[in-house]
Each structure stands twice: as C-alpha cells, then as structure tokens.
Design a protein around this motif. Structure first.
Motif: not given
Ligand SMILES: Nc1ncnc2c1ncn2[C@@H]1O[C@H](COP(=O)(O)OP(=O)(O)OP(=O)(O)O)[C@@H](O)[C@H]1O
Ligand SMILES: [Mg+2]
Length: 420
Positions: A187, A11, A163, A407
C-alpha cells in the motif's frame, strides 16, 4: 435502525479520505465529496477564510483559487507525529490542535455518510499507518491524537486497523481463487508505504508481518520540486549580501504541506525578508524574483499540483513536462519515466529494503510470495511496479483497478463486524 449502517469505515489519508459501509452483499463506498470529480474521494484539504468560514475537500481548492492568501491546509495527517496533543496552531483568531483540525474533516465525512444512509453513524473503524513515526512514543501519541479527532467528530466508538491489514482483509474477502497462498499487500499512498505479508488459508488469513515507512507520493513530489524546479527559483544563486538560501527555507515556504504550519506573521516576515534581500541584490537575479512571486502570491499549492500532474502522467506516457504559467512565473521542465528511476533512487532503495525486511520477519523470501496486491495511488508509478516485478516476477504483480478503495473497503468490513 439497521445496526450495520450505523457503523462505518474511514480511511483518513494524507491525500484522500474515503468512507464505506458494509452491506448484505459486500461494501458500499459512500459519496462524501459532491464537488470532487470522483465524489467517493474527499481530498484531505481544509481552507479557512479570514472572515470566519471554512471549506473541506475539493471546495477548499476552489476557495484557495479565489483567495490564495487565506489558510489552505494540505498534508494534515503528517502533522500528527510533529505536534504534541495540546500544541495549537493559530489560524486567524482561533487556535486549533491537530486533533481539532482532523475532527473537522472527519465530522464533515460523518455528516455526508449519515445523509447518504439516512441514519446516524456512531461507530468508526479508522485506518492508520503501520508507523506514524519510528519513535514508539511519538507513534502511540499520534494514534491517540487521531482517536481524539474521531471523538471530536462525534463518533462514540472508535477502533483502529492498520491500513495494509485493512486492504488484506478486503483482498481476502474478494480474491476467492487465492487459497493456501502467501500474499504481500503493498500500500503506497501519499504519506506512507505500508506492507502486510499474510497467509491466505481456507476460511481465514493470518498476518505474518507488517512494516511501514514515511515514504509516499508527497515526498516524491518534494523530491521533484527540489531536484527539478528549485533552480528556477534561485537555488545556487547568491542571495543578497552574500547569503545563500538553504533548501529548507524554499521548501518550507513553497511546499503546501509545510507552508500552512507557519503563522501569518511568521510567513509575512519571511516573505518581506526575501523581498528586501532580492531588491538589495538588484535586478540581476530573475530566479529570486520568481521565488518572491511564488511565495508572496502563495502559488505553492498550484506549483505542487503541476509537479504531481506530471508525475501521474508518467504512469501513462514515457515523457512529459512540468508546466506552470501564472503571473509572470513561467516554468517548463521536461520529465521522463526513465529519469524517475534516478530521481527517486534513494526512495526506491528504501522501498526494496523494507520489502526484504518484512519478508525476513515473516520468515519468507521473495520466491515464496504467490501474489503481490497493490493498493494506494503511488502504486500506479511504473518505476515502483517495475521494482516489484523485478523482485517477484511480473506474473505475480497484477495491476488492479481498485488502488484507492481496497483499504476503506477492508475498514468497512471490520466496522460491520461487532467485536469486543
Ligand atoms: N497515476 C498515478 N501515478 C503516480 N502517482 C499517483 C497516481 N495517482 C495518484 N498518485 C499519487 O498517489 C498519492 C495518493 O494516493 P492515496 O489516495 O492512496 O494516498 P492516501 O491514502 O491519501 O495517503 P496515505 O495512505 O499515505 O495516508 C498521491 O501522492 C498521488 O500523487
Ligand atoms: Mg492510504
């Protein structure tokens, strides 16, 4: 070699980068920054010394504190939509594309993961925001530049997952009680807000719609800088020879997400200009002298840290202050939780609008949503949680502990699954 351990999820965030691998019983988030307070999070920072060495992650912050004059790079992910693939940034004697710089960060992450696993890692599933840019061409190009960065870091196979879809995948794997339910993954990170509306069925989930916008914690910090601190630095003060300094000059020089993009020559020229004008204006403008000190001593990153610290503190307490004191620059600016509603009005309205748009495209209304699942550090903001509770009802917006890891965990689950 265990084929699963040769595959990682990364990520690559505006503020923090994480890496994880799939394990037989779930996911393991790797320790990729040994000098950070939480070694599972690598702050997405780069530092270049004029003597040729460089640091990545929290070590970059330490190097910047020893020598603020060298190049300290923050907000690298947000350079993606602003640069062409072959456009270069000069850093001392060398030129780098944005992909080269990303390659350095991802390469360091890869080395740490390989050291932890004791095995080479050749595949990565990388997260990406739903939208880097509202312009489809720029958006595709930014994705390709991110891919080029992963390839430069030595990954042979690169796959993308948005994501919020990654977080959805992880929540689907862990929220066993949620079946036949409609969920909204929210998110809210440092650079973007990304949403995924999904239906959790038995054994599988279906994405109903996604959406994203470039609003994140860094932008909120910039709003606080402009609305709360700029008047300490000469905003509104008549500048030398009747000139007014526009906000974007202040922001460009002080905001560490932008200041690093200026070449040393350009930066020095602007700082000299400020000095000349403020001296011509004499001693009557202490704010401009403060501004000159902040810029010439490159205090921008620390000033923004002070802003961010105060903002984060408001997730714990009702009121605090933005505190900064260094080399004659003294700033003490009260900040309250209630005030954030007003200061972030425009962003909160845009967040609400995006939620309604994503719900509409997914053919659902707020009352059809059974659960809102939070991810990303900015979801800790109380005003954001209140906005969500207001839209969906408080019982549907539980606050979880894994805002930072959902994520990357979903990315690791994807990486660990071979697919064509
Ligand atoms: N307690 C808190 N209250 C408010 N904001 C917070 C808190 N903790 C972290 N943040 C903000 O969260 C952001 C970082 O979150 P996160 O690590 O999820 O972002 P990121 O993944 O790096 O960014 P992106 O996904 O947008 O590229 C920063 O802007 C930080 O200021
Ligand atoms: Mg993120």
């Amino acid at each position: 070699m265990d084929r699963q351990s040769g595959r990682a999820g990364i990520d690559f965030g505006t503020s923090n980068t994480l890496a994880a691998v799939r394990t037989p019983d779930g996911v393991r988030v790797c320790e990729i920054d040994p000098v950070n307070a939480d070694p599972h999070l690598l702050p997405t920072l780069l530092y270049f010394s004029r003597y040729g060495w460089r640091r990545i992650g929290r070590a970059a912050t330490h190097a910047y504190h020893k020598e603020p004059d060298d190049r300290y790079i923050r907000g690298l992910k947000w350079a993606l939509p602003d640069y062409a693939p072959d456009e270069t940034i000069r850093i001392f004697e060398r030129r780098y594309t944005v992909s080269d710089l990303i390659g350095l960060v991802l390469g360091a992450v890869r080395e740490q993961v390989e050291a932890e696993l004791g095995t080479p890692v050749s595949h990565v599933t990388l997260g990406r925001p739903v939208r880097f840019s509202p312009d489809a061409r720029v958006d595709t190009q930014a994705g390709e530049m991110l891919r080029a960065g992963a390839e430069a870091a030595g990954f042979e196979s690169v796959r993308f997952l948005t994501e919020p879809e990654a977080a959805t995948r992880y929540y689907f794997a862990t929220e066993e009680a949620l079946t036949d339910a409609t969920v909204l993954v929210f998110d809210f990170g440092g650079g973007t807000l990304d949403l995924c509306l999904a239906r959790f069925g038995r054994g599988e989930y279906q994405v109903l719609s996604t959406g994203g916008v470039s609003i994140g914690g860094s932008l909120l910090d910039q709003v606080l800088f402009e609305k709360k601190l700029l008047h300490h630095l000469g905003k509104g003060v008549r500048w030398g020879r009747g000139l007014d300094l526009p906000n974007h000059i202040f922001t460009r020089l002080v905001n560490p997400d932008e200041a690093w993009r200026l070449s040393e020559v350009e930066y020095a020229r602007m700082v000299r200009g400020i000095l000349n004008d403020s001296t011509a204006w004499g001693t009557s403008t202490p704010q401009l002298r403060t501004f000159y000190t902040v810029v010439s001593r490159r205090m921008g990153p620390d000033l923004f840290n002070a802003i961010e610290t105060a903002k984060m503190r408001l997730s714990e307490v009702e009121e605090t202050e933005i505190r900064f004191s260094r080399e004659g620059v003294e700033i003490l600016e009260p900040l309250t939780r209630a005030e954030l509603w007003t200061l972030f009005r425009e962003q909160l309205d845009a967040i609400r609008a995006l939620i309604l748009e994503v719900l509409g495209r997914g053919g659902r209304s707020a009352r059809n949503v059974d659960r809102v699942l939070l991810a990303g550090g900015s979801s800790a903001l109380i005003c954001v949680q209140e906005l969500l509770q207001d839209l969906f009802g408080p019982e549907r917006v539980p606050v979880r502990q894994d805002l930072f890891t959902s994520i990357v965990s979903g990315l690791a689950l994807d990486a660990g699954t071979e697919r064509a």
